[in-house]
Design a protein around this motif. Structure first.
Motif, PDB file in Angstrom:
ATOM      1  N   ALA A  52       7.880  -4.652  -3.508  1.00 58.78           N
ATOM      2  CA  ALA A  52       6.953  -3.517  -3.529  1.00 58.78           C
ATOM      3  C   ALA A  52       7.513  -2.380  -4.378  1.00 58.78           C
ATOM      4  O   ALA A  52       6.770  -1.708  -5.114  1.00 58.78           O
ATOM      5  CB  ALA A  52       6.676  -3.032  -2.107  1.00 58.78           C
ATOM      6  N   LYS A  56       5.867  -0.926  -7.850  1.00 58.51           N
ATOM      7  CA  LYS A  56       5.476   0.485  -7.884  1.00 58.51           C
ATOM      8  C   LYS A  56       6.151   1.240  -9.030  1.00 58.51           C
ATOM      9  O   LYS A  56       5.551   2.122  -9.642  1.00 58.51           O
ATOM     10  CB  LYS A  56       5.849   1.133  -6.549  1.00 58.51           C
ATOM     11  CG  LYS A  56       5.344   2.561  -6.351  1.00 58.51           C
ATOM     12  CD  LYS A  56       5.756   3.074  -4.986  1.00 58.51           C
ATOM     13  CE  LYS A  56       5.164   4.447  -4.699  1.00 58.51           C
ATOM     14  NZ  LYS A  56       3.718   4.377  -4.421  1.00 58.51           N
ATOM     15  N   GLU A 114      11.975  12.830   4.495  1.00 54.84           N
ATOM     16  CA  GLU A 114      11.502  11.570   5.061  1.00 54.84           C
ATOM     17  C   GLU A 114      12.315  11.138   6.275  1.00 54.84           C
ATOM     18  O   GLU A 114      11.775  10.534   7.211  1.00 54.84           O
ATOM     19  CB  GLU A 114      11.585  10.458   4.001  1.00 54.84           C
ATOM     20  CG  GLU A 114      10.618  10.648   2.837  1.00 54.84           C
ATOM     21  CD  GLU A 114      10.907   9.709   1.680  1.00 54.84           C
ATOM     22  OE1 GLU A 114       9.986   9.432   0.894  1.00 54.84           O
ATOM     23  OE2 GLU A 114      12.070   9.247   1.552  1.00 54.84           O
ATOM     24  N   SER A 288       9.996   6.170   2.416  1.00 55.42           N
ATOM     25  CA  SER A 288       8.565   6.465   2.419  1.00 55.42           C
ATOM     26  C   SER A 288       7.838   5.724   3.532  1.00 55.42           C
ATOM     27  O   SER A 288       8.323   4.723   4.063  1.00 55.42           O
ATOM     28  CB  SER A 288       7.945   6.067   1.071  1.00 55.42           C
ATOM     29  OG  SER A 288       7.930   4.648   0.926  1.00 55.42           O
ATOM     30  N   ALA A 289       6.666   6.205   3.877  1.00 54.22           N
ATOM     31  CA  ALA A 289       5.860   5.567   4.925  1.00 54.22           C
ATOM     32  C   ALA A 289       5.511   4.134   4.554  1.00 54.22           C
ATOM     33  O   ALA A 289       5.539   3.229   5.401  1.00 54.22           O
ATOM     34  CB  ALA A 289       4.590   6.386   5.160  1.00 54.22           C
ATOM     35  N   GLU A 290       5.191   3.907   3.277  1.00 55.33           N
ATOM     36  CA  GLU A 290       4.834   2.557   2.819  1.00 55.33           C
ATOM     37  C   GLU A 290       5.981   1.580   3.059  1.00 55.33           C
ATOM     38  O   GLU A 290       5.804   0.510   3.645  1.00 55.33           O
ATOM     39  CB  GLU A 290       4.490   2.582   1.334  1.00 55.33           C
ATOM     40  CG  GLU A 290       4.224   1.207   0.740  1.00 55.33           C
ATOM     41  CD  GLU A 290       4.059   1.226  -0.769  1.00 55.33           C
ATOM     42  OE1 GLU A 290       3.898   0.136  -1.351  1.00 55.33           O
ATOM     43  OE2 GLU A 290       4.086   2.317  -1.371  1.00 55.33           O
ATOM     44  N   ALA A 291       7.172   1.967   2.608  1.00 50.31           N
ATOM     45  CA  ALA A 291       8.320   1.070   2.718  1.00 50.31           C
ATOM     46  C   ALA A 291       8.743   0.866   4.165  1.00 50.31           C
ATOM     47  O   ALA A 291       9.057  -0.250   4.582  1.00 50.31           O
ATOM     48  CB  ALA A 291       9.486   1.619   1.907  1.00 50.31           C
ATOM     49  N   GLN A 292       8.734   1.936   4.942  1.00 52.85           N
ATOM     50  CA  GLN A 292       9.177   1.795   6.319  1.00 52.85           C
ATOM     51  C   GLN A 292       8.231   0.949   7.150  1.00 52.85           C
ATOM     52  O   GLN A 292       8.652   0.226   8.050  1.00 52.85           O
ATOM     53  CB  GLN A 292       9.372   3.176   6.940  1.00 52.85           C
ATOM     54  CG  GLN A 292      10.603   3.868   6.381  1.00 52.85           C
ATOM     55  CD  GLN A 292      11.013   5.068   7.210  1.00 52.85           C
ATOM     56  OE1 GLN A 292      10.835   5.108   8.422  1.00 52.85           O
ATOM     57  NE2 GLN A 292      11.562   6.050   6.536  1.00 52.85           N
ATOM     58  N   SER A 293       6.954   1.005   6.828  1.00 57.23           N
ATOM     59  CA  SER A 293       5.997   0.153   7.532  1.00 57.23           C
ATOM     60  C   SER A 293       6.243  -1.318   7.201  1.00 57.23           C
ATOM     61  O   SER A 293       6.193  -2.184   8.084  1.00 57.23           O
ATOM     62  CB  SER A 293       4.565   0.548   7.162  1.00 57.23           C
ATOM     63  OG  SER A 293       4.268   1.834   7.655  1.00 57.23           O
ATOM     64  N   ILE A 294       6.537  -1.607   5.920  1.00 52.85           N
ATOM     65  CA  ILE A 294       6.856  -2.982   5.515  1.00 52.85           C
ATOM     66  C   ILE A 294       8.130  -3.447   6.206  1.00 52.85           C
ATOM     67  O   ILE A 294       8.203  -4.550   6.768  1.00 52.85           O
ATOM     68  CB  ILE A 294       7.027  -3.074   3.990  1.00 52.85           C
ATOM     69  CG1 ILE A 294       5.713  -2.761   3.265  1.00 52.85           C
ATOM     70  CG2 ILE A 294       7.537  -4.468   3.583  1.00 52.85           C
ATOM     71  CD1 ILE A 294       5.858  -2.641   1.759  1.00 52.85           C
ATOM     72  N   ALA A 308       4.720   6.800  10.675  1.00 54.81           N
ATOM     73  CA  ALA A 308       4.636   5.541   9.933  1.00 54.81           C
ATOM     74  C   ALA A 308       4.120   4.441  10.864  1.00 54.81           C
ATOM     75  O   ALA A 308       4.318   4.475  12.077  1.00 54.81           O
ATOM     76  CB  ALA A 308       5.999   5.163   9.362  1.00 54.81           C
ATOM     77  N   THR A 309       3.451   3.458  10.280  1.00 53.84           N
ATOM     78  CA  THR A 309       2.812   2.404  11.057  1.00 53.84           C
ATOM     79  C   THR A 309       3.830   1.527  11.773  1.00 53.84           C
ATOM     80  O   THR A 309       4.829   1.104  11.193  1.00 53.84           O
ATOM     81  CB  THR A 309       1.950   1.519  10.135  1.00 53.84           C
ATOM     82  OG1 THR A 309       0.988   2.335   9.469  1.00 53.84           O
ATOM     83  CG2 THR A 309       1.230   0.442  10.943  1.00 53.84           C
TER      84      THR A 309
END
Length: 352
Positions: A52, A56, A114, A288-294, A308-309
């Motif tokens: 990812a 990006k 973050e 980041s929220a994207e990376a931590q969710s993954i 974060a999700t």
């Protein structure tokens, strides 16, 4: 053509490799700007993140995985090390990397915004990315209560009913260090004596082995990390582990007061990072929220970034209230915790 740094690093390590102290080789030569990651986390666990990141940013990555000796390897490579970013688990390993002088300070507004302060080094040498709770596994059939405290593990009502892995394992040392931080050394030692008296057997195995013991009726409570529950629930290769997970519930100790002890997976900038700018971009992305969710989805962990999700599997464990005491403060007690384990004889098991 190999870069000068890689040539020098390989030459400098030849003697160590010949002596058998290092079992792996350095990454192959990389294109200019490729971020070289030295990792205690297996590549398949972090590859979705790195894919990812490259998609990006266009920045390529290369991973060198080691199951031991990462800190010593980077130290041996010295200023010729190609390492840019260090990825590892456990506050102890992050502190060890800092103490060995193989990390550098990162003062970056994005990263600091973050990562909450309790999950990063006050001097900027390491940063948490995800957390895992050190929780109590409890038999669904034999344990009625749905709340517990760490202190309660020393209550005589649990005599002969608790299973755990070695007290000297990093995960337990971190927990015991937190008990010292909260209770003071004298009270923490009395607590540990009570825990020892309540053990069903001599500490052994890993965290999943404690779940297996609960399933087998050997004990009612076990001490383990949250993410192992996710690994068992979704284990298609060893489906018997699904039965272990189904036989127990997760109790989050001290949820009604200070919160549950958590440990981290984390990152650090290597001291001599040859690609520092791109390495910093990776660290920003990992926060980041994207990376931590993954990351959290892949490893059944909790993101450190508020909001974060959290994966559905992790949500099924229940809601966690993390202990807000900074990990850097807890880590100061690791040596005392290790000495206490030996002094109490925790790994000898319960008295006969």
């Amino acid at each position: 053509m190999l870069t000068n740094k890689l040539i020098a690093a390989r030459a400098g390590l030849a003697a160590l490799v010949a002596a058998g102290t290092l079992a792996t080789t350095l990454p192959a030569a990389q294109a200019e700007g490729t971020v070289n990651i030295y990792s205690y986390r297996q590549p398949f666990l972090i590859q979705p993140l790195l894919d990812a990141f490259t998609e990006k940013t266009g920045i390529e990555t290369e991973v060198l995985f080691l199951d031991k000796g990462l800190e010593d390897r980077i130290a041996a490579e010295g200023s010729n090390s190609p390492a840019d970013v260090i990825l590892t688990v456990d506050i102890g390993r992050l502190m060890n990397a800092k103490e060995k002088g193989i990390t550098q300070t990162v003062e970056d507004e994005t990263v600091n915004s973050e990562i909450p302060s309790e999950f990063r080094d006050p001097e900027g040498h390491w940063f948490g990315v995800t957390t895992r709770g050190r929780v109590v596994y409890a038999s669904k059939d034999r344990v009625e209560q749905d709340t517990i405290t760490y202190e309660e593990l020393a209550d005589p009502k649990w005599k002969g009913k608790i299973c755990m892995r070695s007290g000297q394992h990093n995960y337990n040392i971190a927990l015991f260090a937190s008990m010292i931080a909260h209770l003071g050394e004298e009270k923490a030692e009395e607590w540990m004596k009570g825990l020892k008296a309540n053990l069903a057997r001599k500490p052994s195995g890993n965290d999943r082995a404690q779940a297996q013991a609960i399933y087998a009726g050997e004990c009612d409570l076990g001490i383990g990390n949250t993410y192992y529950v996710g690994l068992m629930i979704n284990n298609e290769k060893e489906p018997e582990q699904k039965d272990w997970a189904a036989s127990m519930k997760v109790l989050f100790p001290n949820s009604e007061d200070r919160g549950t002890h958590v440990n981290i997976s984390g990152m650090a900038m290597a001291k001599h990072a040859p690609n520092r700018d791109n390495a910093l971009e990776l660290m920003r992305f990992l926060g980041s929220a994207e990376a931590q969710s993954i990351y959290a989805e892949t490893n059944y962990e909790y993101p450190v970034l508020p909001g974060a999700t959290v994966s559905e599997t992790v949500q099924s464990f229940g809601k966690i209230k993390p202990d807000s005491l900074p990990l850097a403060e807890i880590a100061k007690n690791r040596k005392a915790a290790s000495e206490m384990v030996d002094r109490v004889g925790l790994d000898d098991g319960p008295a006969s």
